[in-house]
Design an enzyme around this catalytic site. Structure first.
Site, PDB file in Angstrom:
ATOM      1  N   ASN A   1      -6.723  -0.581   0.604  1.00  0.00           N
ATOM      2  CA  ASN A   1      -6.243  -0.231   1.940  1.00  0.00           C
ATOM      3  C   ASN A   1      -7.155   0.854   2.516  1.00  0.00           C
ATOM      4  OD1 ASN A   1      -4.442   1.575   3.812  1.00  0.00           O
ATOM      5  ND2 ASN A   1      -3.379  -0.385   3.693  1.00  0.00           N
TER       6      ASN A   1
ATOM      7  N   GLY B   1      -3.790   3.988   0.835  1.00  0.00           N
ATOM      8  CA  GLY B   1      -4.827   4.129   1.850  1.00  0.00           C
ATOM      9  C   GLY B   1      -5.929   5.082   1.406  1.00  0.00           C
TER      10      GLY B   1
ATOM     11  N   ASN C   1       4.209  -2.646   8.600  1.00  0.00           N
ATOM     12  CA  ASN C   1       4.182  -1.268   8.128  1.00  0.00           C
ATOM     13  C   ASN C   1       5.548  -0.667   8.471  1.00  0.00           C
ATOM     14  OD1 ASN C   1       3.411   1.404   7.401  1.00  0.00           O
ATOM     15  ND2 ASN C   1       1.283   0.924   7.911  1.00  0.00           N
TER      16      ASN C   1
ATOM     17  N   CYS D   1      -0.374   3.373  10.262  1.00  0.00           N
ATOM     18  CA  CYS D   1       0.315   4.491   9.626  1.00  0.00           C
ATOM     19  C   CYS D   1       0.888   5.412  10.697  1.00  0.00           C
ATOM     20  CB  CYS D   1      -0.632   5.286   8.728  1.00  0.00           C
ATOM     21  SG  CYS D   1       0.179   6.727   8.018  1.00  0.00           S
TER      22      CYS D   1
ATOM     23  N   SER E   1       0.814  -1.211   0.000  1.00  0.00           N
ATOM     24  CA  SER E   1       0.000   0.000   0.000  1.00  0.00           C
ATOM     25  C   SER E   1       0.852   1.268   0.000  1.00  0.00           C
ATOM     26  CB  SER E   1      -0.904  -0.001   1.232  1.00  0.00           C
ATOM     27  OG  SER E   1      -1.644   1.199   1.269  1.00  0.00           O
TER      28      SER E   1
ATOM     29  N   ILE F   1       4.183  10.930   4.040  1.00  0.00           N
ATOM     30  CA  ILE F   1       3.244  11.436   3.045  1.00  0.00           C
ATOM     31  C   ILE F   1       1.984  11.936   3.752  1.00  0.00           C
ATOM     32  CG2 ILE F   1       1.933  10.871   0.946  1.00  0.00           C
ATOM     33  CD1 ILE F   1       5.039  10.591   0.666  1.00  0.00           C
TER      34      ILE F   1
END
Lengths: 304, 257
Positions: free
Chosen positions: A100, A47, A193, A131, A22, A72
């Site tokens: 996602n 996402g 992640n 995240c 993702s 990001i």
């Protein structure tokens, strides 16, 4: 006989076990100039949140030894535009699309999951509870077992699609969280992640990222990822999708041996847009040379 | 846009720590436009994994092109150690390129430091189209000055500004720009590339004088093809990706921080 790369993860039938991670594959469109998207095992999208998000200020990335930091900040066009634009493009390819799902509150995750479930061209949802780059949401849900399990329970009720939960490595005990989301109804787990990281410009006394901290990815994190895939795949009964710094076929094989049933390639796409194809070809070649019939004969076969 | 291996035909140090690499690559050279860039792998199997973006500096017929770069970190240091005959892994041409309208009669190119890179290629196009232009180049000192030797013909229209006065005007290129506006006919269009602070000043001066201005933006980027969303900039028509929506933008569109 030609060795088989086919896998079935939580009911998602894939031609091969190589997915995109993702946030590293744009809307797919960008990479269609380089590869045939239908040859991928699955595409995992960036996402998607309920409403459009602008993301963080720049600089958003910084290169670090054997890796990169990113912040990001979940920039995305929101679920409606995503369906209208990105899905319209992606559904033309004969490849499972895994969306996602991001959010900042349980209600938002649920609403996005419900909306996506109305579309018939989506193969599964990946719940982003890891995240590190947005203040509210993401990691807030992924850092302790109770909130991770609670969110999984709610989203589970909101969709009939296979549900993958993407875990953060930035936790005390990842097996506990993995077991928690499994009990709450997750069909598969993906990890890792990014690792939380920071870099500083000593000349200006300023952080290298506008957001100060970001997520570390790339080959630098691979050993961490392998260890976590190894531990989690022993702790749960559902399939594990492994990712973290896969740059080539041999890196991917480490994940399979550690217990992953599929892998996702992330940062490497930025450097080599054809890397996923090279990994798929490399896996087939590896099976052939080692006289194995299926990739499943490699999964979890680490000799200890 | 192709992902391809390109052979190094020449490496020339044109100023202190500033190099020109000439690459044999018909697939890119045949279609590349002024203002577009290539994304170059500099650290194969080394610790710096990301590609580095470089504007195309010159096109040599349909077979080769040049990039111009300054050594600023590990990636560019490694690139400076490349030798003739070596092979580079390149993706390109990327980005949108400078727009040159048919109605343009008089243009001004303004470069800050290594920002001279894409303007040479643009100057070649203007020259070929018989569109008159002046060039203003700012750099630290004469040792950092990249020669702008386009067919020798336009040498008298190239003006330097250096911080120490060792070449041309002593001061910044934006001061030189203001002086130039006082002494010369107002240009129709300004094309500029350089550090962000300089671009902002040039854009504001251009706006004040009612001159159209196109600039080449730079942001840290990972993929270079629009996927990673690292290199965004804020514009009046929303957030844009420098790598695919740019790197050339109409200055009046940019929302400066």
């Amino acid at each position: 006989m030609k060795p088989s790369l086919e896998v079935n993860i939580a009911g998602i039938k894939m031609k091969n076990p190589v997915m995109t991670a993702s946030g590293t594959f744009g809307s797919g469109l960008e990479y269609s100039n380089f590869i045939d998207l239908s040859k991928l095992g699955a595409i995992v999208t960036k996402g998607v949140s309920l409403k459009e998000q602008q993301g963080n200020l720049t600089p958003r990335i910084y290169e670090t030894p054997c890796g990169m930091l990113n912040s990001i900040g979940l920039q995305n066009k929101g679920v409606e535009k995503f369906i209208l634009e990105d899905m319209a493009f992606l559904k033309e390819f004969n490849v499972p699309i895994i969306v996602n799902v991001a959010g900042s509150a349980i209600e938002e995750y649920v609403e996005v999951a419900q909306r996506l479930s109305e579309e018939d061209c989506i193969s599964a949802l990946e719940l982003n509870i890891s995240c590190p780059n947005v203040k509210a949401g993401g990691l807030v849900f992924g850092s302790d077992v109770d909130s991770a399990a609670k969110l999984t329970t709610f989203v589970r009720k909101a969709t009939k699609l296979p549900l993958i939960v993407k875990l953060s490595p930035n936790v005390g005990n990842i097996e506990t969280i993995a077991k928690g989301v499994e009990e709450a109804g997750a069909d598969a787990i993906s990890l890792i992640n990014t690792l939380i990281g920071c870099a500083i410009d000593v000349d200006s006394f300023k952080p290298q990222l506008a957001n100060v901290i970001g997520g570390l990815s790339g080959p630098a994190v691979r050993p961490v990822a392998i260890a976590m895939v190894w531990r989690v795949s022993k702790a749960v009964g559902i399939p594990v999708i492994g990712m973290g710094g896969i740059m080539n076929c041999r890196d991917a094989l480490e994940f399979f041996l550690a217990g992953a049933s599929a892998v996702a390639v992330g940062t490497a796409n930025f450097i080599n847009p054809e890397v996923t194809m090279e990994i798929i070809d490399g896996l087939a070649e590896f099976l052939r040379i080692n006289k194995l019939n299926s990739i499943l004969e490699v999964v979890g076969k680490l000799k200890v | 846009m192709v992902h391809i291996k390109a052979k190094v035909l020449a490496k020339i140090e044109v100023a202190i720590d500033i190099y020109k690499l000439r690459l044999s690559c018909p697939k890119i050279a045949a279609s590349v436009l002024p203002g577009q860039f290539v994304h170059v792998e500099c650290g194969k199997d080394r610790e710096f994994i990301l590609r580095r973006p470089f504007s195309v500096h010159r096109r040599l017929g349909g077979n080769a092109f040049e990039i111009l770069f300054q050594v600023v970190g590990k990636g560019t240091r490694a690139l400076a150690e490349i030798e003739k005959g070596d092979i580079l892994d390149v993706i390109g041409p990327l980005g949108n390129g400078f727009e040159v309208s048919d109605t343009v009669k008089n243009t001004l190119l303004i470069a800050g430091g290594i920002g001279v890179a894409p303007l040479m290629f643009l100057a070649e196009k203007l020259f070929a189209g018989k569109i008159p232009f002046d060039v203003l180049i700012g750099c630290a000192n004469c040792k950092k000055a990249v020669p702008f030797d386009l067919q020798n013909i336009i040498k008298d229209r190239v003006f330097f500004a250096t911080d120490d006065g060792s070449l041309g005007f002593k001061g910044t290129v934006t001061e030189l720009f203001l002086n130039h506006l006082k002494k010369n006919e107002k240009p129709d269009v300004i094309y500029t590339c350089g550090p962000k602070a300089m671009l902002k000043q040039v854009a504001l001066i251009a706006e004040k004088h009612g001159i159209a201005c196109f600039l080449s933006l730079e942001e840290r980027m990972a993929c270079g093809i629009g996927a990673c969303l690292s290199c965004v900039c804020k514009t009046k028509s929303g957030q844009k990706r420098v790598c695919v929506d740019g790197p050339i933008f109409d200055a009046s569109e940019i929302i400066w921080e």
